[in-house]
Motif scaffolding. Structure first.
Motif, PDB file in Angstrom:
ATOM      1  N   GLU A   9      94.625 119.310  72.023  1.00  9.94           N
ATOM      2  CA  GLU A   9      94.275 117.906  71.784  1.00  9.94           C
ATOM      3  C   GLU A   9      95.397 117.177  71.047  1.00  9.94           C
ATOM      4  OE1 GLU A   9      92.169 120.484  71.022  1.00  9.94           O
ATOM      5  OE2 GLU A   9      90.801 120.197  72.704  1.00  9.94           O
ATOM      6  N   ASP A  10      96.021 117.858  70.068  1.00  8.15           N
ATOM      7  CA  ASP A  10      97.167 117.269  69.357  1.00  8.15           C
ATOM      8  C   ASP A  10      98.300 116.989  70.336  1.00  8.15           C
ATOM      9  OD1 ASP A  10      95.873 117.502  66.884  1.00  8.15           O
ATOM     10  OD2 ASP A  10      96.822 119.447  66.443  1.00  8.15           O
ATOM     11  N   ARG A  11      98.566 117.958  71.197  1.00  9.59           N
ATOM     12  CA  ARG A  11      99.646 117.805  72.180  1.00  9.59           C
ATOM     13  C   ARG A  11      99.328 116.691  73.175  1.00  9.59           C
ATOM     14  NH1 ARG A  11      99.845 123.622  71.200  1.00  9.59           N
ATOM     15  NH2 ARG A  11     101.883 123.998  70.248  1.00  9.59           N
ATOM     16  N   HIS A  12      98.079 116.579  73.531  1.00  6.63           N
ATOM     17  CA  HIS A  12      97.630 115.506  74.425  1.00  6.63           C
ATOM     18  C   HIS A  12      97.884 114.157  73.762  1.00  6.63           C
ATOM     19  CE1 HIS A  12      94.575 113.137  76.711  1.00  6.63           C
ATOM     20  NE2 HIS A  12      95.026 113.891  77.687  1.00  6.63           N
ATOM     21  N   THR A  37     107.463 118.264  62.047  1.00 11.07           N
ATOM     22  CA  THR A  37     106.604 119.078  62.912  1.00 11.07           C
ATOM     23  C   THR A  37     106.537 118.467  64.310  1.00 11.07           C
ATOM     24  OG1 THR A  37     105.253 119.831  61.058  1.00 11.07           O
ATOM     25  CG2 THR A  37     104.235 119.923  63.250  1.00 11.07           C
ATOM     26  N   ILE A  38     106.352 117.174  64.372  1.00  8.86           N
ATOM     27  CA  ILE A  38     106.254 116.490  65.665  1.00  8.86           C
ATOM     28  C   ILE A  38     107.601 116.521  66.374  1.00  8.86           C
ATOM     29  CG2 ILE A  38     105.655 114.330  66.838  1.00  8.86           C
ATOM     30  CD1 ILE A  38     103.311 115.819  65.345  1.00  8.86           C
ATOM     31  N   ASN A  45     109.513 121.737  73.421  1.00  5.45           N
ATOM     32  CA  ASN A  45     108.671 121.788  74.613  1.00  5.45           C
ATOM     33  C   ASN A  45     108.985 120.733  75.656  1.00  5.45           C
ATOM     34  OD1 ASN A  45     107.017 124.030  73.759  1.00  5.45           O
ATOM     35  ND2 ASN A  45     106.238 122.650  72.201  1.00  5.45           N
ATOM     36  N   LYS A  46     110.087 120.056  75.495  1.00  3.12           N
ATOM     37  CA  LYS A  46     110.474 119.044  76.478  1.00  3.12           C
ATOM     38  C   LYS A  46     111.066 119.755  77.698  1.00  3.12           C
ATOM     39  CE  LYS A  46     112.216 114.988  75.240  1.00  3.12           C
ATOM     40  NZ  LYS A  46     113.181 113.976  74.782  1.00  3.12           N
ATOM     41  N   GLN A  55     102.236 121.726  79.688  1.00  7.47           N
ATOM     42  CA  GLN A  55     103.423 122.564  79.694  1.00  7.47           C
ATOM     43  C   GLN A  55     103.772 122.984  78.264  1.00  7.47           C
ATOM     44  OE1 GLN A  55     106.821 120.941  81.777  1.00  7.47           O
ATOM     45  NE2 GLN A  55     108.217 121.870  80.327  1.00  7.47           N
ATOM     46  N   ALA A  56     103.677 122.052  77.332  1.00  9.66           N
ATOM     47  CA  ALA A  56     103.973 122.342  75.929  1.00  9.66           C
ATOM     48  C   ALA A  56     103.005 123.393  75.392  1.00  9.66           C
ATOM     49  CB  ALA A  56     103.886 121.068  75.102  1.00  9.66           C
TER      50      ALA A  56
END
Length: 66
Positions: A9-12, A37-38, A45-46, A55-56
């Motif tokens: 959810e954070d990655r989303h 962190t971000i 993960n790019k 993907q991340a």
């Protein structure tokens, strides 16, 4: 110091915030995380098509298995 991994959810949220051109500092503030962190999350993960949350998440899972 406790360490909490980023969730799917954070990655989303990161993905859609980047699509809206929000700054990394604003994304970090919204998620209650540090900007570093971000920044590390996006850099690690790019892919060729930019940062994509699924993907991340898959890359993170693979790293934690090793």
């Amino acid at each position: 110091m406790s360490y909490n991994q980023l969730s799917l959810e954070d990655r989303h949220y990161i993905y859609f915030s980047l699509q809206k051109h929000l700054s990394l500092s604003q994304i970090a503030k919204d998620l209650g995380r540090s900007q570093s962190t971000i920044s590390r999350e996006v850099k690690r993960n790019k892919g060729l098509k930019g940062y994509r949350f699924q993907q991340a998440n898959n890359k993170a899972i693979q790293r934690h298995k090793e």
